[in-house]
Design an enzyme around this catalytic site. Sequence first.
Site, mmCIF file in Angstrom:
data_model
loop_
_atom_site.group_PDB
_atom_site.id
_atom_site.type_symbol
_atom_site.label_atom_id
_atom_site.label_comp_id
_atom_site.label_asym_id
_atom_site.label_seq_id
_atom_site.Cartn_x
_atom_site.Cartn_y
_atom_site.Cartn_z
ATOM 1 N N TYR A 151 1.296 6.607 3.772
ATOM 2 C CA TYR A 151 1.511 7.982 4.204
ATOM 3 C C TYR A 151 0.989 9.024 3.224
ATOM 4 C CZ TYR A 151 4.904 4.866 6.284
ATOM 5 O OH TYR A 151 5.490 3.787 6.880
ATOM 6 N N THR A 152 0.850 8.658 1.947
ATOM 7 C CA THR A 152 0.494 9.670 0.950
ATOM 8 C C THR A 152 -0.916 10.208 1.182
ATOM 9 O OG1 THR A 152 0.196 10.081 -1.404
ATOM 10 C CG2 THR A 152 -0.289 7.859 -0.642
ATOM 11 N N PRO A 183 7.375 1.595 0.810
ATOM 12 C CA PRO A 183 6.101 1.938 0.177
ATOM 13 C C PRO A 183 5.508 3.219 0.766
ATOM 14 C CG PRO A 183 6.168 -0.395 0.679
ATOM 15 C CD PRO A 183 7.383 0.201 1.309
ATOM 16 N N CYS A 184 4.986 4.032 -0.132
ATOM 17 C CA CYS A 184 4.473 5.340 0.291
ATOM 18 C C CYS A 184 2.987 5.304 0.621
ATOM 19 C CB CYS A 184 4.697 6.368 -0.805
ATOM 20 S SG CYS A 184 3.705 6.000 -2.266
ATOM 21 N N GLN A 185 2.296 4.233 0.197
ATOM 22 C CA GLN A 185 0.833 4.227 0.334
ATOM 23 C C GLN A 185 0.351 4.461 1.766
ATOM 24 O OE1 GLN A 185 2.632 2.028 -1.305
ATOM 25 N NE2 GLN A 185 1.665 1.310 -3.177
#
Length: 350
Positions: free
Chosen positions: A32-33, A28-30
Amino acid sequence: MQPQQGLIEPLSASEFDGRADVWLMSPPCQPYTRGGKQLDAEDTRAAGLLHLCDIIKELAHPPRLLFLENVRCFEKSQSHKRLMDALHSQHYAIEQFIVTPSQLGIPNTRVRYYCIAIRSRDLTPEASPGVESMAFEMPAVDGREIPADMGRVGDYVERKGRHLADLLIDRNVFTKNETFLFDVACEDTRATTTFTKGYGRNEGRAGPILLCDRQGRPLPSYPPAQQTIQVNGPSVDSPEDCRIDGTLVSMETYRHVIDTHVLDTRRFRCVCVSCDDEAAECVRYRYFSPREMLRVHGFPEKFAFPACVTTRQQYGLIGNSISIPVVAHLLQYALHKCMLLMDGEGRAGS
DNA sequence: GCCTAACGTTGCGTGACCAC
DNA sequence: GTGGTCACGCAACGTTAGGC
């Protein structure tokens, strides 16, 4: 082998050890984005990756190849450091890339971080020194050339069909956002911004929109100057110096990767619809269709969603997807290196 | 200080479905 | 028919970093 769905955290090292030669990961990127709170390792959605980092250290038979995709900014995170520490402990040779589909001639920017870690069967640090690098160029695969020419948006869009008119954007969207710079693409455009999960419902702020006629058919070039009130704007990812693991990457090096607006500085524009004469009425704007988004992301033409998946869901799924040509290119590169390594091991063993 | 981008998030309304 | 639950869509809003 059947696909399995479930939490990673409860799994132990023994359930991974020696089970696979290749690990493909897109956590999941949340955490770090830039669009999120950037809680990094404190975000519960990072728990799965961090658990795998701990698992890797314990494996007696780690995977030969590990491939990971995530958003830009992951490379600056604590989670990234934990991953690097785990890979170093197992003597992986690490290569990292920050690249975008536009480097393969696809007129779309989707800057993503990729990690390729390859491990020799020889466990000595000398054989797999754990060297890591960060590159902003697509690597050459087995001497094959990377496409030098940038494609046109016109190569990816649909020109016929009654459904195109359903994609037209209501003019109220533009009158409500008079100062917002929309990413307006036409057939000749050679660069577009990132399609995101909210595409199609976030008033043109979640990706590029397409210049078209009243039937939704794409137009080959931008409208006359009086149709716009501003034509130059910032790129989606502005150039910056980037410090990665203490190494300052120059703006110029980074710029050519992320600053694709230099390819077409006209495309960011405020959309003025106050002039309602006949000429203005002929120029409309629409969302890209799911099929067009699939093409930009490199999905095969025969790919289709199940009938139960709504258009809105399709936008969300594609916007949350990967660029298949980019991943395929990097995987070919990684597998080729693995083959070379295995050949070397074979000769050494004979 | 303002503006903008971003594999955003959250709350509310709506409609389908089911049990009573 | 009524009320509860759920999934979904929409709109408003939040967060962070960076440019100007």
